[in-house]
Design an enzyme around this catalytic site. Structure first.
Site, PDB file in Angstrom:
ATOM      1  N   ASP A 174      59.273  12.464  24.539  1.00  0.00           N
ATOM      2  CA  ASP A 174      60.432  12.178  23.789  1.00  0.00           C
ATOM      3  C   ASP A 174      60.520  10.789  22.848  1.00  0.00           C
ATOM      4  OD1 ASP A 174      61.548  14.442  24.667  1.00  0.00           O
ATOM      5  OD2 ASP A 174      62.706  13.566  26.259  1.00  0.00           O
TER       6      ASP A 174
ATOM      7  N   LYS B   9      69.934  10.880  23.182  1.00  0.00           N
ATOM      8  CA  LYS B   9      69.821  12.170  22.712  1.00  0.00           C
ATOM      9  C   LYS B   9      70.378  13.295  23.338  1.00  0.00           C
ATOM     10  CE  LYS B   9      66.209  14.195  25.066  1.00  0.00           C
ATOM     11  NZ  LYS B   9      66.455  14.891  26.056  1.00  0.00           N
TER      12      LYS B   9
HETATM   13  P1  ATP Z   1      64.582  12.831  29.655  1.00  0.00           P
HETATM   14  O1  ATP Z   1      65.491  13.269  28.596  1.00  0.00           O
HETATM   15  O2  ATP Z   1      63.343  12.084  28.538  1.00  0.00           O
HETATM   16  O3  ATP Z   1      63.792  14.041  30.229  1.00  0.00           O
HETATM   17  P2  ATP Z   1      65.820  11.564  31.343  1.00  0.00           P
HETATM   18  O4  ATP Z   1      66.980  11.083  30.646  1.00  0.00           O
HETATM   19  O5  ATP Z   1      65.869  12.761  32.384  1.00  0.00           O
HETATM   20  O6  ATP Z   1      64.626  11.726  30.468  1.00  0.00           O
HETATM   21  P3  ATP Z   1      65.380   8.740  31.952  1.00  0.00           P
HETATM   22  O7  ATP Z   1      66.743   8.342  32.097  1.00  0.00           O
HETATM   23  O8  ATP Z   1      64.640   8.767  30.656  1.00  0.00           O
HETATM   24  O9  ATP Z   1      65.204  10.289  32.313  1.00  0.00           O
HETATM   25  O10 ATP Z   1      64.651   8.067  33.480  1.00  0.00           O
HETATM   26  C1  ATP Z   1      63.414   8.547  33.766  1.00  0.00           C
HETATM   27  C2  ATP Z   1      62.636   7.783  34.827  1.00  0.00           C
HETATM   28  O11 ATP Z   1      62.182   6.816  34.347  1.00  0.00           O
HETATM   29  C3  ATP Z   1      63.686   7.320  36.030  1.00  0.00           C
HETATM   30  O12 ATP Z   1      63.191   7.681  37.212  1.00  0.00           O
HETATM   31  C4  ATP Z   1      63.575   5.796  35.954  1.00  0.00           C
HETATM   32  O13 ATP Z   1      63.396   5.152  37.133  1.00  0.00           O
HETATM   33  C5  ATP Z   1      62.365   5.543  35.008  1.00  0.00           C
HETATM   34  N1  ATP Z   1      62.447   4.439  33.913  1.00  0.00           N
HETATM   35  C6  ATP Z   1      61.427   3.784  33.511  1.00  0.00           C
HETATM   36  N2  ATP Z   1      62.031   2.783  32.567  1.00  0.00           N
HETATM   37  C7  ATP Z   1      63.329   3.167  32.366  1.00  0.00           C
HETATM   38  C8  ATP Z   1      64.239   2.742  31.495  1.00  0.00           C
HETATM   39  N3  ATP Z   1      63.863   1.783  30.354  1.00  0.00           N
HETATM   40  N4  ATP Z   1      65.371   3.398  31.593  1.00  0.00           N
HETATM   41  C9  ATP Z   1      65.611   4.629  31.985  1.00  0.00           C
HETATM   42  N5  ATP Z   1      64.775   5.074  33.137  1.00  0.00           N
HETATM   43  C10 ATP Z   1      63.608   4.231  33.178  1.00  0.00           C
END
Ligand code: ATP
Length: 308
Positions: free
Chosen positions: A139, A12
């Site tokens: 989220d 998203k």
């Molecule tokens: P948001 O947009 O919700 O703030 P984000 O894109 O910044 O999220 P994610 O890619 O969701 O961040 O990853 C956040 C943390 O979650 C990472 O440090 C990662 O190690 C951990 N994590 C746990 N499970 C997953 C997964 N299935 N995919 C990605 N990261 C994961």
């Protein structure tokens, strides 16, 4: 018995993200406009003697292959609700950039709720799954819903939103992410040092009404004038090189650029599919980002693409 279920789930972008004050429970009040984009993870669920997670694909780096993975947590939560063992092998084909503000982890959690529910035949409806989703993270309910939506509270209270036409978004993925808690803390710090209030109630979290109207209309030129992300100045301070990424996208013809969620990915709104191709080419040639994703959205949420 079902032998394997594969679920495809999109990432998203927040076309609007306004951050209010800090609540007593440690969460910030948010007002956001979420839209899914066509950058997908694919998760395959198969019966196994015990819970196991494997990860492959272009964005696999840094994704935990153990019980701390959000998809594993979702499987454990769903299993516990039904007195089951989370005896499942979860394979994640990871394409959504990690720590890029595209909710990749939350998307995988939503996919795991849908996939394990199908694998185990637990038969929960959307409302029941969305209650579990809210327990897993702010989220996750949106990732379960898909499409586009307005979000309130900590982002878990949703109202679906339609648009007259999809939008073309190009993502410039940074070589490393920004930590979500660090970005929230920096925003609070900035407000405090400017003598502004930081508590919930004292800081309104309201999206500009023009943003919602423009999003519904489907015209990217109108939407470009309305995009907002309160985290953008903070992220630019934490990662000054993002200014060069932004400049490169604009120079390549993007209508505008916007920090994606809490960063460090930058999202560019393009004028149609051709505009998106030009932005992607310009960004790739600029050397200001690690990789580029060309997408459109909104798209449907998690869908079962194989079941046997
Ligand atoms: P948001 O947009 O919700 O703030 P984000 O894109 O910044 O999220 P994610 O890619 O969701 O961040 O990853 C956040 C943390 O979650 C990472 O440090 C990662 O190690 C951990 N994590 C746990 N499970 C997953 C997964 N299935 N995919 C990605 N990261 C994961």
């Amino acid at each position: 018995m079902t032998a394997a279920v594969t679920v495809r789930v999109p990432g998203k972008v927040n076309a609007g993200l306004v951050v209010g004050g800090l609540r007593r429970d440690g969460f910030h009040e948010l007002s956001t406009l979420f839209t899914t984009v066509s950058c997908y993870d694919e998760l395959t669920f198969t019966p196994a003697p015990r819970l196991r997670v494997t990860v492959s694909g272009p964005a696999a780096d840094g994704v935990p292959a153990d019980k701390s993975n959000l998809a594993a947590k979702a499987a454990v939560l769903l299993a516990a609700r039904h007195g089951l063992d989370a005896a499942v092998n979860i394979h994640i084909l990871k394409r959504i950039p990690t720590l890029g503000g595209m909710a990749g982890g939350s998307a995988d959690a939503a996919a795991a709720l849908v996939g394990c529910d199908a694998l185990w035949g637990t038969g929960l409806d959307y409302t029941e799954l969305s209650l579990l989703a809210a327990e897993l993270g702010s989220d996750v309910p949106f990732c379960l819903l898909g499409g586009a939506a307005l979000g309130w509270g900590r982002g878990e209270l949703l109202e679906p939103l339609e648009t007259a036409a999809p939008y073309h978004w190009v993502f410039a993925v940074a070589d490393s992410g920004l930590s979500t808690p660090a970005v929230f803390a920096a925003l609070d710090g900035r407000r405090k040092s400017a003598g502004l209030p930081t508590a919930a109630g004292a800081v309104p979290a309201e999206l500009p009404s023009g943003l919602v109207r423009a999003f519904r209309g489907g015209d990217p030129r109108r939407l470009a004038d309305e995009l907002v992300n309160d985290f953008e100045p903070v992220a630019l301070k934490l990662r000054p090189s993002l200014a060069e990424t932004r400049e490169a996208g604009l120079k390549a013809g993007a209508l505008t650029g916007l920090l994606s969620g809490t960063g460090a990915t930058y999202a560019f709104l393009a004028d149609g599919a051709e505009g998106a191709r030009a932005v992607a080419e310009g960004l790739s040639a600029s050397g200001t980002c690690a990789s580029v994703r060309v997408t459109q959205g909104p798209v449907p949420g998690p869908s079962i693409i194989s079941y046997y």
